[in-house]
Design a protein around this motif. Structure first.
Motif, mmCIF file in Angstrom:
data_model
loop_
_atom_site.group_PDB
_atom_site.id
_atom_site.type_symbol
_atom_site.label_atom_id
_atom_site.label_comp_id
_atom_site.label_asym_id
_atom_site.label_seq_id
_atom_site.Cartn_x
_atom_site.Cartn_y
_atom_site.Cartn_z
ATOM 1 N N THR A 253 0.834 -1.212 0.000
ATOM 2 C CA THR A 253 0.000 0.000 0.000
ATOM 3 C C THR A 253 0.865 1.258 0.000
ATOM 4 O O THR A 253 0.531 2.243 -0.656
ATOM 5 N N THR A 254 1.987 1.211 0.707
ATOM 6 C CA THR A 254 2.904 2.354 0.711
ATOM 7 C C THR A 254 3.493 2.562 -0.676
ATOM 8 O O THR A 254 3.586 3.696 -1.162
ATOM 9 N N LEU A 255 3.863 1.470 -1.321
ATOM 10 C CA LEU A 255 4.405 1.556 -2.678
ATOM 11 C C LEU A 255 3.361 2.110 -3.644
ATOM 12 O O LEU A 255 3.685 2.939 -4.505
ATOM 13 N N ALA A 256 2.114 1.693 -3.507
ATOM 14 C CA ALA A 256 1.034 2.205 -4.362
ATOM 15 C C ALA A 256 0.814 3.699 -4.130
ATOM 16 O O ALA A 256 0.608 4.460 -5.079
ATOM 17 N N THR A 257 0.865 4.130 -2.875
ATOM 18 C CA THR A 257 0.693 5.551 -2.552
ATOM 19 C C THR A 257 1.822 6.376 -3.162
ATOM 20 O O THR A 257 1.586 7.422 -3.786
ATOM 21 N N ALA A 258 3.052 5.898 -2.985
ATOM 22 C CA ALA A 258 4.206 6.610 -3.536
ATOM 23 C C ALA A 258 4.143 6.665 -5.057
ATOM 24 O O ALA A 258 4.437 7.705 -5.669
ATOM 25 N N SER A 259 3.749 5.581 -5.685
ATOM 26 C CA SER A 259 3.663 5.559 -7.144
ATOM 27 C C SER A 259 2.578 6.512 -7.639
ATOM 28 O O SER A 259 2.781 7.247 -8.606
ATOM 29 N N GLY A 260 1.425 6.506 -6.965
ATOM 30 C CA GLY A 260 0.356 7.429 -7.345
ATOM 31 C C GLY A 260 0.794 8.877 -7.229
ATOM 32 O O GLY A 260 0.512 9.704 -8.104
ATOM 33 N N ALA A 261 1.492 9.197 -6.145
ATOM 34 C CA ALA A 261 1.950 10.571 -5.934
ATOM 35 C C ALA A 261 2.987 10.982 -6.976
ATOM 36 O O ALA A 261 2.953 12.098 -7.489
ATOM 37 N N ASN A 262 3.902 10.086 -7.293
ATOM 38 C CA ASN A 262 5.017 10.443 -8.164
ATOM 39 C C ASN A 262 4.762 10.230 -9.647
ATOM 40 O O ASN A 262 5.368 10.901 -10.481
ATOM 41 N N PHE A 263 3.891 9.288 -9.994
ATOM 42 C CA PHE A 263 3.724 8.951 -11.408
ATOM 43 C C PHE A 263 2.291 9.042 -11.909
ATOM 44 O O PHE A 263 2.051 8.902 -13.101
ATOM 45 N N GLY A 264 1.327 9.226 -11.006
ATOM 46 C CA GLY A 264 -0.063 9.303 -11.429
ATOM 47 C C GLY A 264 -0.705 7.929 -11.567
ATOM 48 O O GLY A 264 -0.074 6.891 -11.403
ATOM 49 N N TRP A 265 -1.989 7.962 -11.834
ATOM 50 C CA TRP A 265 -2.808 6.755 -11.876
ATOM 51 C C TRP A 265 -2.405 5.807 -13.009
ATOM 52 O O TRP A 265 -2.126 4.639 -12.778
ATOM 53 N N VAL A 266 -2.391 6.301 -14.221
ATOM 54 C CA VAL A 266 -2.179 5.439 -15.393
ATOM 55 C C VAL A 266 -0.794 4.791 -15.359
ATOM 56 O O VAL A 266 -0.660 3.590 -15.599
ATOM 57 N N ARG A 267 0.228 5.568 -15.039
ATOM 58 C CA ARG A 267 1.585 5.013 -15.028
ATOM 59 C C ARG A 267 1.813 4.057 -13.860
ATOM 60 O O ARG A 267 2.754 3.272 -13.871
ATOM 61 N N SER A 268 0.935 4.095 -12.852
ATOM 62 C CA SER A 268 1.036 3.191 -11.704
ATOM 63 C C SER A 268 0.302 1.872 -11.931
ATOM 64 O O SER A 268 0.517 0.914 -11.185
ATOM 65 N N LEU A 269 -0.565 1.816 -12.927
ATOM 66 C CA LEU A 269 -1.377 0.615 -13.147
ATOM 67 C C LEU A 269 -0.564 -0.679 -13.301
ATOM 68 O O LEU A 269 -0.952 -1.708 -12.738
ATOM 69 N N PRO A 270 0.551 -0.689 -14.033
ATOM 70 C CA PRO A 270 1.312 -1.950 -14.110
ATOM 71 C C PRO A 270 1.772 -2.447 -12.736
ATOM 72 O O PRO A 270 1.683 -3.646 -12.456
ATOM 73 N N LEU A 271 2.228 -1.560 -11.880
ATOM 74 C CA LEU A 271 2.641 -1.950 -10.542
ATOM 75 C C LEU A 271 1.456 -2.517 -9.761
ATOM 76 O O LEU A 271 1.557 -3.579 -9.146
ATOM 77 N N LEU A 272 0.333 -1.802 -9.779
ATOM 78 C CA LEU A 272 -0.852 -2.252 -9.043
ATOM 79 C C LEU A 272 -1.313 -3.613 -9.539
ATOM 80 O O LEU A 272 -1.664 -4.492 -8.739
ATOM 81 N N ALA A 273 -1.313 -3.784 -10.850
ATOM 82 C CA ALA A 273 -1.721 -5.071 -11.431
ATOM 83 C C ALA A 273 -0.738 -6.173 -11.049
ATOM 84 O O ALA A 273 -1.146 -7.303 -10.740
ATOM 85 N N GLY A 274 0.551 -5.873 -11.034
ATOM 86 C CA GLY A 274 1.557 -6.861 -10.653
ATOM 87 C C GLY A 274 1.406 -7.306 -9.205
ATOM 88 O O GLY A 274 1.486 -8.500 -8.898
ATOM 89 N N ILE A 275 1.179 -6.351 -8.303
ATOM 90 C CA ILE A 275 0.988 -6.695 -6.890
ATOM 91 C C ILE A 275 -0.270 -7.545 -6.735
ATOM 92 O O ILE A 275 -0.254 -8.568 -6.038
ATOM 93 N N SER A 276 -1.349 -7.143 -7.393
ATOM 94 C CA SER A 276 -2.613 -7.895 -7.298
ATOM 95 C C SER A 276 -2.466 -9.294 -7.881
ATOM 96 O O SER A 276 -2.938 -10.284 -7.295
ATOM 97 N N PHE A 277 -1.799 -9.403 -9.019
ATOM 98 C CA PHE A 277 -1.568 -10.702 -9.637
ATOM 99 C C PHE A 277 -0.667 -11.559 -8.744
ATOM 100 O O PHE A 277 -0.890 -12.766 -8.588
ATOM 101 N N GLY A 278 0.339 -10.931 -8.145
ATOM 102 C CA GLY A 278 1.229 -11.649 -7.226
ATOM 103 C C GLY A 278 0.469 -12.215 -6.035
ATOM 104 O O GLY A 278 0.706 -13.350 -5.615
ATOM 105 N N LEU A 279 -0.467 -11.434 -5.484
ATOM 106 C CA LEU A 279 -1.255 -11.921 -4.353
ATOM 107 C C LEU A 279 -2.183 -13.048 -4.792
ATOM 108 O O LEU A 279 -2.365 -14.031 -4.068
ATOM 109 N N ALA A 280 -2.748 -12.939 -5.987
ATOM 110 C CA ALA A 280 -3.595 -14.015 -6.510
ATOM 111 C C ALA A 280 -2.772 -15.294 -6.705
ATOM 112 O O ALA A 280 -3.227 -16.393 -6.362
ATOM 113 N N LEU A 281 -1.549 -15.162 -7.229
ATOM 114 C CA LEU A 281 -0.655 -16.320 -7.376
ATOM 115 C C LEU A 281 -0.324 -16.938 -6.022
ATOM 116 O O LEU A 281 -0.281 -18.163 -5.873
ATOM 117 N N MET A 282 -0.093 -16.081 -5.058
ATOM 118 C CA MET A 282 0.226 -16.547 -3.719
ATOM 119 C C MET A 282 -0.948 -17.336 -3.142
ATOM 120 O O MET A 282 -0.750 -18.358 -2.480
#
Length: 185
Positions: free
Chosen positions: A11-40
């Motif tokens: 969540t901290t990484l998502a907040t930092a990415s949103g602040a520094n890169f905006g919503w659209v540029r953060s989507l790959p990170l958010l999707a990767g974390i979500s996919f990683g949790l689904a894999l887990m």
């Protein structure tokens, strides 16, 4: 769902990415974390989590690699200034970074292992449990991270000076570094 919304490294990484890169540029990170949790969740439902818990040396290696990786990410966040002032090669974290970060996350393993143990009786077998847990954790995680990323974006709209940006990024980097403490408790 509650576990995915609680503060932590992702969540901290998502907040930092949103602040520094905006919503659209953060989507790959958010999707990767979500996919990683689904894999887990799939791995936990399939019994891999039990193997990890049974191998103390593997647990220690995961903790060390995970802690070092999170510290590196924290440093990357903390040294940033105001967006647009950064080096040309500065990019948001990637889809694979999100997956990698999550697979090292003890909180994620604890969540998915306890869910697999708690809800195993609701499904006819490991495959259906894996499907159920991966969908619930993946969707809940994406919703949570979207909210945290949006909070970072909203916060970034209030920041004007280089000093304010440096403070925010140092704070987010420090919070990410502090999120390592539960790994060792």
């Amino acid at each position: 769902m509650v576990a995915t919304f609680s503060p932590g490294g992702a969540t901290t990484l998502a907040t930092a990415s949103g602040a520094n890169f905006g919503w659209v540029r953060s989507l790959p990170l958010l999707a990767g974390i979500s996919f990683g949790l689904a894999l887990m969740a799939v791995a936990a439902a399939g019994g891999l989590g039990s193997l990890i818990l049974a191998a103390p040396s593997l647990q220690l290696a995961m903790k060390l690699v995970g802690a070092l990786y999170l510290l590196w990410l924290a440093w990357q966040i903390a040294k940033r200034g105001k967006p647009g002032n950064a080096a040309v090669n500065e990019k948001p974290a990637s889809f694979l970074t999100g997956i990698w970060m999550l697979l090292q996350n003890p909180k994620g393993w604890a969540m998915t292992l306890s869910a697999a143990a708690s809800f195993a009786s609701l499904t006819p077998g490991p495959a259906s449990l894996a499907l159920l847990l991966s969908l619930v954790f993946g969707v809940s995680c994406m919703c949570s991270l979207a909210l945290w990323c949006g909070a970072g974006l909203a916060l970034s709209r209030q920041l004007k000076s280089e000093r304010q940006w440096r403070f925010l990024n140092m704070l987010l980097g420090a919070l990410l570094a502090v999120s390592i403490v539960p790994i060792w408790l």
